[in-house]
Design a protein around this motif. Structure first.
Motif, mmCIF file in Angstrom:
data_model
loop_
_atom_site.group_PDB
_atom_site.id
_atom_site.type_symbol
_atom_site.label_atom_id
_atom_site.label_comp_id
_atom_site.label_asym_id
_atom_site.label_seq_id
_atom_site.Cartn_x
_atom_site.Cartn_y
_atom_site.Cartn_z
ATOM 1 N N PRO A 244 0.829 -1.216 0.000
ATOM 2 C CA PRO A 244 0.000 0.000 0.000
ATOM 3 C C PRO A 244 0.865 1.268 0.000
ATOM 4 N N LEU A 245 1.975 1.227 0.747
ATOM 5 C CA LEU A 245 2.880 2.390 0.807
ATOM 6 C C LEU A 245 3.463 2.700 -0.566
ATOM 7 N N MET A 246 3.875 1.631 -1.267
ATOM 8 C CA MET A 246 4.472 1.811 -2.594
ATOM 9 C C MET A 246 3.449 2.360 -3.588
ATOM 10 N N ALA A 247 2.199 1.886 -3.458
ATOM 11 C CA ALA A 247 1.144 2.371 -4.360
ATOM 12 C C ALA A 247 0.961 3.875 -4.176
ATOM 13 N N LEU A 248 0.966 4.317 -2.917
ATOM 14 C CA LEU A 248 0.794 5.751 -2.645
ATOM 15 C C LEU A 248 1.994 6.555 -3.146
ATOM 16 N N CYS A 249 3.202 6.009 -2.937
ATOM 17 C CA CYS A 249 4.419 6.705 -3.421
ATOM 18 C C CYS A 249 4.341 6.874 -4.941
ATOM 19 N N THR A 250 3.966 5.796 -5.632
ATOM 20 C CA THR A 250 3.898 5.832 -7.097
ATOM 21 C C THR A 250 2.903 6.891 -7.551
ATOM 22 N N PHE A 251 1.760 6.932 -6.866
ATOM 23 C CA PHE A 251 0.716 7.904 -7.223
ATOM 24 C C PHE A 251 1.240 9.333 -7.054
ATOM 25 N N LEU A 252 1.886 9.585 -5.925
ATOM 26 C CA LEU A 252 2.395 10.942 -5.668
ATOM 27 C C LEU A 252 3.407 11.367 -6.735
ATOM 28 N N ILE A 253 4.303 10.448 -7.087
ATOM 29 C CA ILE A 253 5.335 10.784 -8.086
ATOM 30 C C ILE A 253 4.671 11.044 -9.442
ATOM 31 N N ALA A 254 3.711 10.179 -9.803
ATOM 32 C CA ALA A 254 3.045 10.326 -11.107
ATOM 33 C C ALA A 254 2.253 11.634 -11.173
ATOM 34 N N GLU A 255 1.540 11.961 -10.091
ATOM 35 C CA GLU A 255 0.736 13.193 -10.088
ATOM 36 C C GLU A 255 1.623 14.425 -10.098
ATOM 37 N N LYS A 256 2.740 14.357 -9.385
ATOM 38 C CA LYS A 256 3.663 15.503 -9.373
ATOM 39 C C LYS A 256 4.205 15.715 -10.785
ATOM 40 N N HIS A 257 4.504 14.610 -11.435
ATOM 41 C CA HIS A 257 5.034 14.689 -12.798
ATOM 42 C C HIS A 257 3.976 15.270 -13.748
ATOM 43 N N ALA A 258 2.703 14.974 -13.485
ATOM 44 C CA ALA A 258 1.625 15.451 -14.374
ATOM 45 C C ALA A 258 1.476 16.976 -14.319
ATOM 46 N N GLY A 259 1.981 17.608 -13.271
ATOM 47 C CA GLY A 259 1.960 19.082 -13.160
ATOM 48 C C GLY A 259 0.556 19.647 -13.270
ATOM 49 N N GLN A 260 0.356 20.577 -14.223
ATOM 50 C CA GLN A 260 -0.940 21.274 -14.388
ATOM 51 C C GLN A 260 -2.093 20.294 -14.587
ATOM 52 N N LYS A 261 -1.788 19.138 -15.174
ATOM 53 C CA LYS A 261 -2.869 18.200 -15.518
ATOM 54 C C LYS A 261 -3.360 17.413 -14.299
ATOM 55 N N PHE B 216 10.544 8.193 -12.209
ATOM 56 C CA PHE B 216 10.588 7.489 -10.925
ATOM 57 C C PHE B 216 12.040 7.326 -10.487
ATOM 58 N N THR B 217 12.650 8.442 -10.152
ATOM 59 C CA THR B 217 14.063 8.427 -9.758
ATOM 60 C C THR B 217 14.179 8.140 -8.264
ATOM 61 N N TYR B 218 15.412 7.936 -7.799
ATOM 62 C CA TYR B 218 15.616 7.703 -6.362
ATOM 63 C C TYR B 218 15.134 8.914 -5.562
ATOM 64 N N SER B 219 15.490 10.125 -6.026
ATOM 65 C CA SER B 219 15.104 11.305 -5.223
ATOM 66 C C SER B 219 13.589 11.510 -5.233
ATOM 67 N N ALA B 220 12.919 11.150 -6.347
ATOM 68 C CA ALA B 220 11.457 11.250 -6.374
ATOM 69 C C ALA B 220 10.849 10.274 -5.356
ATOM 70 N N LEU B 221 11.412 9.066 -5.289
ATOM 71 C CA LEU B 221 10.878 8.084 -4.337
ATOM 72 C C LEU B 221 11.145 8.529 -2.897
ATOM 73 N N GLU B 222 12.337 9.078 -2.667
ATOM 74 C CA GLU B 222 12.683 9.556 -1.318
ATOM 75 C C GLU B 222 11.679 10.635 -0.878
ATOM 76 N N TRP B 223 11.373 11.553 -1.798
ATOM 77 C CA TRP B 223 10.402 12.625 -1.495
ATOM 78 C C TRP B 223 9.016 12.026 -1.187
ATOM 79 N N ALA B 224 8.581 11.086 -2.028
ATOM 80 C CA ALA B 224 7.249 10.495 -1.833
ATOM 81 C C ALA B 224 7.198 9.694 -0.533
ATOM 82 N N TRP B 225 8.259 8.926 -0.271
ATOM 83 C CA TRP B 225 8.331 8.102 0.944
ATOM 84 C C TRP B 225 8.237 8.996 2.183
ATOM 85 N N CYS B 226 8.983 10.108 2.161
ATOM 86 C CA CYS B 226 8.951 11.021 3.313
ATOM 87 C C CYS B 226 7.592 11.703 3.429
ATOM 88 N N THR B 227 6.969 12.011 2.291
ATOM 89 C CA THR B 227 5.641 12.631 2.336
ATOM 90 C C THR B 227 4.680 11.702 3.072
#
Ligand SMILES: C[S@@+](CC[C@H](N)C(=O)[O-])C[C@H]1O[C@@H](n2cnc3c(N)ncnc32)[C@H](O)[C@@H]1O
Length: 357
Positions: free
Chosen positions: A105-122, A191-202
């Protein structure tokens, strides 16, 4: 001469202001106006809280009226919460459901956060993502050289945290690659290491506890997270008590005050009875006047004072190790913890007491 015009007057006025206002209201900033509108569209009714900057704790929430015990502090409708349900309903859902072995579940949330951040305005979550911290202060994110300056056993825990994030990154690479059809860019650059680190900490520093039923598409780790926009601006105080839970009737996550908070004061919640080591590791800060403060005694320190000629040294250490008694040995305000006392008692047993015939 006009009264209060000089330096003394200015000082007096500043002092007078500080007795009323603990923080600087920042609700006029565009990012918070947009967030409030976004929340309102999802059924949130304006609360008595305002985002503000506080001298001691940084960004937090300020009360616009005096709060009494029993007052509702905030009520956040289900629609505003970001949970694994949100992730499964998104375009990631199909990929998660088909991936074996299932992601956590944690990984699913991390993936979502990274994907949405990448989507920007959309991204429909943009107003929320825009107010999230850009970086975090958990020791797992610190430079290696800084971590080595930490005392044991905190250093070991900080290194373990870094390893946890790193292993999660390595073990998720194949899953991230499977998402390629959803993106124009190479998933390796998203989905870089720093993106995952940011999502994990979020997730680790901001989620509220909310138990969700086990779903077959996820691994067996408990699904207990929810990101709660706006409500997650509440800082921690070890000295307050609140009642917090999801209300099935109102279908909202609610927080109720258990003590008074003065008008324009910072409203706190309690993240748990955590000592400062735990607060630093999990949330990246330490609390002043923490009644749960404790000093950790490393096993090295313990062994330094064990008589070197003790013939039972090896056996004693082995017992302590097998029963997980070489970690989390602490002194609190009330003296040594039960675990530390037990370890010390065992180490000071004579040969006849350790293995009585
Ligand atoms: C749930 S968020 C609270 C809002 C956060 N201050 C913000 O600006 O987004 C938790 C984070 O707030 C900070 N925090 C919470 N309580 C704090 C306190 N008493 N003193 C300093 N920082 C605190 C820590 O960085 C922690 O990881």
């Amino acid at each position: 001469m006009k009264k209060n015009r000089g330096r003394t007057g200015r000082k007096r006025r500043r002092k007078h202001l500080h007795t009323f206002v603990d923080g600087v209201n920042c609700s006029h900033k565009l990012e918070y106006i947009k967030l409030k509108k976004w929340l309102k569209d999802r059924g949130f009714e304006d609360s008595i809280l305002r985002p503000a900057e506080f001298r001691e704790t940084g960004r937090g929430l300020m009360a616009t009226k005096t709060l009494q015990a029993g007052d509702l502090i905030i009520s956040l409708p289900e629609k505003c919460l970001l949970t694994t349900g949100t992730v499964l309903r998104s375009c990631l859902g199909g990929y998660i459901k088909n991936w074996k072995p299932p992601v956590s579940p944690l990984m699913a949330l991390c993936t979502f956060l990274i994907a949405e951040k990448h989507a920007g305005q959309k991204s429909p979550w943009k107003p929320y993502l825009d107010v999230l911290p850009k970086t975090y202060t958990c020791p797992g994110c610190w430079e290696h050289d800084v971590v080595t300056l930490l005392p044991e056993p905190l250093r070991k825990k900080a290194q373990e945290q870094r390893t946890t994030i790193h292993e999660l990154y390595l073990s998720s690479k194949a899953f991230f690659s499977s998402l390629q059809p959803l993106f124009a860019e190479d998933t390796g650059t998203i989905f870089t290491y720093s993106a995952l680190e940011w999502a994990w900490c979020t997730i680790n520093t901001r989620t509220i506890y909310m138990k969700h039923p086990q779903r077959e598409w996820f691994s067996l780790e408990p699904d207990v997270y929810a990101l709660a926009p706006y409500l997650d601006l509440l800082n921690h105080s070890p000295n307050v008590q609140v009642k917090a839970a999801f209300n099935e009737q109102t279908r909202s996550y609610e927080i109720w005050a258990n003590s008074q908070c003065k008008k324009y004061g910072e409203v706190f919640i309690c993240y748990g009875p955590h000592d400062n080591q735990r607060l630093l590791l999990e949330y990246g800060f330490v609390a002043m006047d923490n009644p749960h403060s404790s000093v950790y005694v490393s096993s090295d320190t313990l062994l330094k004072y064990l008589p070197p000629l003790d013939k039972q040294r090896k056996a004693k250490l082995s017992i302590l190790k097998d029963h997980d008694f070489l970690e989390n040995l602490t002194f609190g305000w009330d003296g040594p913890s039960w675990r530390l006392l037990t370890a010390l008692k065992l180490l000071s047993l004579g040969a006849d007491e350790l293995f009585p015939s």
